[in-house]
Design an enzyme around this catalytic site. Structure first.
Site, PDB file in Angstrom:
ATOM      1  NE  ARG A 141      -2.056  -1.454   3.545  1.00  0.00           N
ATOM      2  CZ  ARG A 141      -2.260  -2.705   3.973  1.00  0.00           C
ATOM      3  NH1 ARG A 141      -3.258  -3.402   3.514  1.00  0.00           N
ATOM      4  NH2 ARG A 141      -1.485  -3.241   4.887  1.00  0.00           N
ATOM      5  CG  ASP A 175       8.248   8.084  11.488  1.00  0.00           C
ATOM      6  OD1 ASP A 175       8.313   9.067  12.261  1.00  0.00           O
ATOM      7  OD2 ASP A 175       7.184   7.458  11.277  1.00  0.00           O
ATOM      8  CG  HIS A 217       6.259   5.142  15.122  1.00  0.00           C
ATOM      9  ND1 HIS A 217       6.517   3.884  15.557  1.00  0.00           N
ATOM     10  CD2 HIS A 217       5.399   4.987  14.067  1.00  0.00           C
ATOM     11  CE1 HIS A 217       5.857   3.002  14.825  1.00  0.00           C
ATOM     12  NE2 HIS A 217       5.162   3.662  13.905  1.00  0.00           N
ATOM     13  CB  ILE A 218       5.232  11.647  13.298  1.00  0.00           C
ATOM     14  CG1 ILE A 218       6.395  11.928  12.313  1.00  0.00           C
ATOM     15  CG2 ILE A 218       5.574  12.082  14.709  1.00  0.00           C
ATOM     16  CD1 ILE A 218       6.686  13.400  12.096  1.00  0.00           C
ATOM     17  CB  ALA A 254       8.971   0.164   7.305  1.00  0.00           C
ATOM     18  CD  GLU A 266       9.173   3.324  17.521  1.00  0.00           C
ATOM     19  OE1 GLU A 266       7.990   3.534  17.848  1.00  0.00           O
ATOM     20  OE2 GLU A 266       9.524   3.147  16.353  1.00  0.00           O
ATOM     21  CG  ASP A 308       6.590  -6.659  -2.458  1.00  0.00           C
ATOM     22  OD1 ASP A 308       6.455  -7.875  -2.207  1.00  0.00           O
ATOM     23  OD2 ASP A 308       5.909  -5.766  -1.930  1.00  0.00           O
ATOM     24  CB  ALA A 320      -0.197   6.759  11.266  1.00  0.00           C
TER      25      ALA A 320
HETATM   26  P1  NAD Z   1       1.602  -3.719   2.974  1.00  0.00           P
HETATM   27  O1  NAD Z   1       1.369  -5.040   3.595  1.00  0.00           O
HETATM   28  O2  NAD Z   1       0.551  -3.123   2.111  1.00  0.00           O
HETATM   29  O3  NAD Z   1       2.964  -3.744   2.113  1.00  0.00           O
HETATM   30  C1  NAD Z   1       4.133  -4.377   2.550  1.00  0.00           C
HETATM   31  C2  NAD Z   1       4.788  -5.015   1.343  1.00  0.00           C
HETATM   32  O4  NAD Z   1       6.020  -5.570   1.768  1.00  0.00           O
HETATM   33  C3  NAD Z   1       3.940  -6.158   0.742  1.00  0.00           C
HETATM   34  O5  NAD Z   1       3.689  -5.906  -0.631  1.00  0.00           O
HETATM   35  C4  NAD Z   1       4.802  -7.392   0.934  1.00  0.00           C
HETATM   36  O6  NAD Z   1       4.725  -8.304  -0.146  1.00  0.00           O
HETATM   37  C5  NAD Z   1       6.193  -6.784   1.028  1.00  0.00           C
HETATM   38  N1  NAD Z   1       7.156  -7.638   1.695  1.00  0.00           N
HETATM   39  C6  NAD Z   1       6.963  -8.483   2.740  1.00  0.00           C
HETATM   40  N2  NAD Z   1       8.116  -9.091   3.059  1.00  0.00           N
HETATM   41  C7  NAD Z   1       9.053  -8.624   2.194  1.00  0.00           C
HETATM   42  C8  NAD Z   1      10.426  -8.878   2.014  1.00  0.00           C
HETATM   43  N3  NAD Z   1      11.090  -9.747   2.804  1.00  0.00           N
HETATM   44  N4  NAD Z   1      11.085  -8.209   1.044  1.00  0.00           N
HETATM   45  C9  NAD Z   1      10.429  -7.322   0.250  1.00  0.00           C
HETATM   46  N5  NAD Z   1       9.117  -7.071   0.343  1.00  0.00           N
HETATM   47  C10 NAD Z   1       8.443  -7.713   1.316  1.00  0.00           C
HETATM   48  O7  NAD Z   1       1.983  -2.728   4.192  1.00  0.00           O
HETATM   49  P2  NAD Z   1       1.928  -1.136   4.169  1.00  0.00           P
HETATM   50  O8  NAD Z   1       0.621  -0.681   4.690  1.00  0.00           O
HETATM   51  O9  NAD Z   1       2.446  -0.625   2.874  1.00  0.00           O
HETATM   52  O10 NAD Z   1       2.998  -0.834   5.339  1.00  0.00           O
HETATM   53  C11 NAD Z   1       4.392  -0.895   5.076  1.00  0.00           C
HETATM   54  C12 NAD Z   1       5.168  -0.654   6.374  1.00  0.00           C
HETATM   55  O11 NAD Z   1       4.821   0.633   6.913  1.00  0.00           O
HETATM   56  C13 NAD Z   1       4.853  -1.674   7.480  1.00  0.00           C
HETATM   57  O12 NAD Z   1       6.053  -1.977   8.157  1.00  0.00           O
HETATM   58  C14 NAD Z   1       3.952  -0.889   8.420  1.00  0.00           C
HETATM   59  O13 NAD Z   1       3.999  -1.383   9.733  1.00  0.00           O
HETATM   60  C15 NAD Z   1       4.590   0.498   8.303  1.00  0.00           C
HETATM   61  N6  NAD Z   1       3.782   1.601   8.796  1.00  0.00           N
HETATM   62  C16 NAD Z   1       4.430   2.613   9.455  1.00  0.00           C
HETATM   63  C17 NAD Z   1       3.717   3.692   9.961  1.00  0.00           C
HETATM   64  C18 NAD Z   1       4.433   4.813  10.660  1.00  0.00           C
HETATM   65  O14 NAD Z   1       3.832   5.459  11.498  1.00  0.00           O
HETATM   66  N7  NAD Z   1       5.682   5.089  10.335  1.00  0.00           N
HETATM   67  C19 NAD Z   1       2.327   3.722   9.828  1.00  0.00           C
HETATM   68  C20 NAD Z   1       1.690   2.696   9.116  1.00  0.00           C
HETATM   69  C21 NAD Z   1       2.431   1.630   8.598  1.00  0.00           C
END
Ligand code: NAD
Length: 304
Positions: free
Chosen positions: A149, A251, A275-276, A226, A256, A169, A278
């Site tokens: 996403r 971030d 960690h901002i 991430a 944390e 990916d 979202a």
């Molecule tokens: P998502 O599940 O839509 O996308 C993650 C992608 O990573 C998937 O397409 C998956 O196939 C791929 N993936 C999994 N293992 C992999 C690997 N070993 N190598 C390469 N690709 C791999 O998730 P998203 O919603 O896009 O979220 C991505 C990251 O952002 C997550 O870690 C989530 O926790 C983090 N996140 C952070 C915040 C923040 O406040 N900084 C907020 C929301 C989400």
């Protein structure tokens, strides 16, 4: 349905649930013992990251049918205890997508133009234009590690900025628009900017460590919005000191909040945010609405 809201959820979402006839009690910040006393009559508990849904809470919540985590990480919910009782556990990962993608792009510019450093120097009364010569992003290559996403939204925005976008990916069947999928080594060695968007799993733990830094271009810029633990922080500190990584923006962290003696806090070529990803008004509003819509989809309006 009787819903207990334990952590702050945007009013719009609560209004949507009440409007659909559900009984919503917001009792925020309950201590663990107080929560145990309160939960018995509720069909649903809504939490963010603060309230812990332990086995004791599950045992005390005799009527519980669903736990909703507004947000992504579910480490505060005992999923095993919920599953044993047939209690559904939901989250709202999609609500944060745009907010995190925009932060990643913002941090990429902050790295390219040393915005954080410029601000720090100005506050010290220094006008150091030469030391702050940056880079354009147009025409440069952005490498995405994880193209779900958030990665896909970052790709669209980076393409609009005139960047070439490549991504790794292995779980995608086809490349989303706006980027070329390739292997990890090609992304590590072929990118001017790298942005991490994978989940934290045993496979991704310290995926960006000493061996990965070795493969990167000298002067690469790294952005990680991430999850803590994907980037090996001591290895990143070394790569920043040696200049292999010119700038990094982080971030998320393995622990944390950051300890005051964390090695990244001592470096000038890193930008740190607490960690901002979202944390936008729009994102928070979307979390509230997503919680409400998921519950209404699952249980229907109470007044149907
Ligand atoms: P998502 O599940 O839509 O996308 C993650 C992608 O990573 C998937 O397409 C998956 O196939 C791929 N993936 C999994 N293992 C992999 C690997 N070993 N190598 C390469 N690709 C791999 O998730 P998203 O919603 O896009 O979220 C991505 C990251 O952002 C997550 O870690 C989530 O926790 C983090 N996140 C952070 C915040 C923040 O406040 N900084 C907020 C929301 C989400």
């Amino acid at each position: 349905m009787k819903i207990l809201v334990c952590d702050p959820i945007d009013e719009q979402g609560l209004a949507r649930l009440r409007g659909a006839g559900h009984l919503v009690d917001a009792k925020l910040g309950l201590a663990p013992e107080a929560l145990l006393k309160e939960v018995a009559p509720y069909d649903c508990i809504v939490v963010r990251s603060s309230t812990k849904i332990t086995k004791a809470v599950v045992d005390a919540a005799k009527a519980l049918r669903v736990v909703v985590r507004g947000g992504v990480g579910m480490d505060n919910i005992d999923a095993v205890a919920c599953e044993a009782r047939g209690i559904k556990v939901l989250n709202t990962p999609e609500a944060a997508t745009i907010s995190v993608a925009e932060l990643a792009i913002g941090l990429m510019f902050a790295c390219a133009r040393r915005i954080g450093r410029a601000h720090e120097l100005m506050r010290q009364g220094k006008w150091e234009k030469k030391a702050l010569t940056g880079n354009e992003v147009t025409g440069r290559t952005l490498g995405l590690i994880g193209v779900g996403r958030i990665g896909s939204e970052v790709a669209i925005r980076a393409r609009a900025l005139g960047m070439r976008v490549i991504g790794f990916d292995p779980y995608l069947k086809s490349a989303p628009p706006a980027l070329e999928l390739t292997n990890l080594d090609a992304v590590l060695s072929g990118s001017d900017y790298l942005s991490v968007h994978v989940p934290f799993t045993p496979e991704t733990k310290h995926m960006i460590g000493a061996a990965a830094f070795e493969k990167m271009r000298k002067g690469v810029m790294l952005i990680d919005c991430a999850r803590g633990g994907i980037v090996d922080e001591p290895a990143l500190a070394e790569a920043l000191k040696s200049g292999k990584v010119a700038m990094a923006a982080m971030d998320v962290f393995e622990e944390e909040p950051l300890k005051p003696d964390h090695p990244l806090l001592k470096l000038d070529n890193v930008i740190l945010t607490p960690h901002i990803g979202a944390s936008t008004h729009e994102g928070q509003g979307r979390v509230g609405m997503a919680v409400a819509e998921k519950l209404i989809q699952m249980f229907g309006p109470a007044n149907a």
